[in-house]
Design an enzyme around this catalytic site. Sequence first.
Site, PDB file in Angstrom:
ATOM      1  N   GLU A   1      25.558  56.518  45.928  1.00  0.00           N
ATOM      2  CA  GLU A   1      26.576  57.483  46.343  1.00  0.00           C
ATOM      3  C   GLU A   1      25.930  58.447  47.319  1.00  0.00           C
ATOM      4  O   GLU A   1      24.828  58.946  47.073  1.00  0.00           O
ATOM      5  CB  GLU A   1      27.088  58.345  45.171  1.00  0.00           C
ATOM      6  CG  GLU A   1      28.016  57.681  44.219  1.00  0.00           C
ATOM      7  CD  GLU A   1      28.498  58.642  43.129  1.00  0.00           C
ATOM      8  OE1 GLU A   1      28.513  59.878  43.339  1.00  0.00           O
ATOM      9  OE2 GLU A   1      28.849  58.135  42.051  1.00  0.00           O
TER      10      GLU A   1
ATOM     11  N   GLU B   1      25.076  58.492  36.378  1.00  0.00           N
ATOM     12  CA  GLU B   1      24.671  59.890  36.257  1.00  0.00           C
ATOM     13  C   GLU B   1      24.642  60.381  34.804  1.00  0.00           C
ATOM     14  O   GLU B   1      25.423  61.270  34.418  1.00  0.00           O
ATOM     15  CB  GLU B   1      25.573  60.797  37.117  1.00  0.00           C
ATOM     16  CG  GLU B   1      25.574  60.415  38.588  1.00  0.00           C
ATOM     17  CD  GLU B   1      26.409  61.346  39.468  1.00  0.00           C
ATOM     18  OE1 GLU B   1      27.139  62.199  38.924  1.00  0.00           O
ATOM     19  OE2 GLU B   1      26.332  61.216  40.700  1.00  0.00           O
TER      20      GLU B   1
HETATM   21  O1  IFM Z   1      32.840  62.609  42.522  1.00  0.00           O
HETATM   22  C1  IFM Z   1      31.548  62.587  42.025  1.00  0.00           C
HETATM   23  C2  IFM Z   1      31.235  61.250  41.389  1.00  0.00           C
HETATM   24  O2  IFM Z   1      32.143  60.931  40.396  1.00  0.00           O
HETATM   25  C3  IFM Z   1      29.856  61.254  40.791  1.00  0.00           C
HETATM   26  N1  IFM Z   1      28.873  61.718  41.728  1.00  0.00           N
HETATM   27  C4  IFM Z   1      29.151  62.906  42.475  1.00  0.00           C
HETATM   28  C5  IFM Z   1      30.525  62.836  43.109  1.00  0.00           C
HETATM   29  C6  IFM Z   1      30.817  64.110  43.923  1.00  0.00           C
HETATM   30  O3  IFM Z   1      30.767  65.224  43.097  1.00  0.00           O
END
Ligand code: IFM
Length: 450
Positions: free
Chosen positions: A353, A173
């Site tokens: 994710e 990210e």
């Molecule tokens: O917890 C975070 C993660 O570290 C990165 N992506 C989003 C998740 C939820 O906010």
Amino acid sequence: MNATAPFHPGHAFPHDFVWGVATSAYQIEGAAAVDGRGPSVWDSFCAVPGAIADGSNGDVACDHYHRWAQDLDLIRDLGVDAYRFSVSWPRVQPDGMGAWNPKGLAFYERLVDGLLARGIKPYLTLNHWDLPDALQARGGWAARDTVHRFVDYALQMDRHLGDRIASITSHNEPWVMATLGHETGLFAPGIKHRATAMQVAHHLMLSHGLALQALRAQGCQARLGIVLNLSPIRAATDRPEDIAQARLEDGRSVRWYMDPLLRGAYPDDVLQHLGADAPQVEAGDMAAIQTPLDFLGLNYYTRSVVSADGSWDVKTSGKPLTDMGWEVYPEGLTELLLRLHRDWPLPPLYVKENGAAFKDVFADGRVHDVERTDYIARHIAAVGDALRQGVPVVGYMVWSLLDNFEWASGYAKRFGIVHVDYATQQRTLKDSALWYRDFLRAQKLARAAR
Ligand code: IFM
């Protein structure tokens, strides 16, 4: 709410589809001052009064540094194919340059060997936000030299683990590190300066490309890529100003990352909008960023609806909201995957994710997290819909294995499919974990029957 998956799982997914769970180092490891780990930007940021909602930090977190073997057993019992974790750079190289920390390196060797011994593929992320503080003191990601420090770190991790890991993600990210870390200042290192944020974004992308080139030149066996947080961005109304705002936000959060990776250029409209805040780009940078990817990862949680005057209120969407206040919008994942497939020449895609925070009620030794189960089931169905329409999705990972340190929200927001009692460090599988386990068993039976 009905927790039944709205599709027949056996039909949707190819036999080699990779199912996983994900975590990151700072959010679960704890052991902040153990075995020679150096401080990261998040350690310093957590010490700033008011930066973290509950005043907490990652000093102990889930104590995964000491409980890793038990946690790997949990992962094995879920029946996943892969575990996505990140390496804490300051644990393996406390100053981000110079000496390596043998105890830190040994921890990740144990972790990787432990995964392999349990039949789980290790998916490693190099940078999930915890830059060594010593590098921040030298300018952090805004300094071009950090790019070269990151390449050295990537090569070192490959020398130690490259023969045993399935996949290396350069950055998780970059938008979050650049924008939340350096423009809004809500995340570490807490800087509020747009030009700095854009230079950081450029250096993250450049370091990604140069790391991939160096890893390949070193003979790295793992599949190499990057993970972006992406959402479909919609205008709240048909008003031209809302449409223009949505286009700009799409430019800044989606095209700013996708275009250089897959077309070798930043989007013109965003460059024009940034004017003097556009990053300094040197000759050869864009070609480096466009280094071919073995995979692209995306993290999806919700869509984004924008209006020029900021008046759109997510509470009026009519959809359920998670504990983060994020709209539950699984169809957005299908939309996003189809759009990526239409607009860019994609390598294999992973959802790296996906998951949700909800207020869990722990009762009778169980957590009946119906909303999280429903969320995950519907998003898996959304991936199935995209697959059936030809999008090359090859894997899906739940965020997160464990309840953990949710950055500026502290420990109050729980994303885990496994409950963590922070007082005792007791782990308990929530109903969502049991659902995922049963779903994966059904997948395997369907594979075997084919
Ligand atoms: O917890 C975070 C993660 O570290 C990165 N992506 C989003 C998740 C939820 O906010």
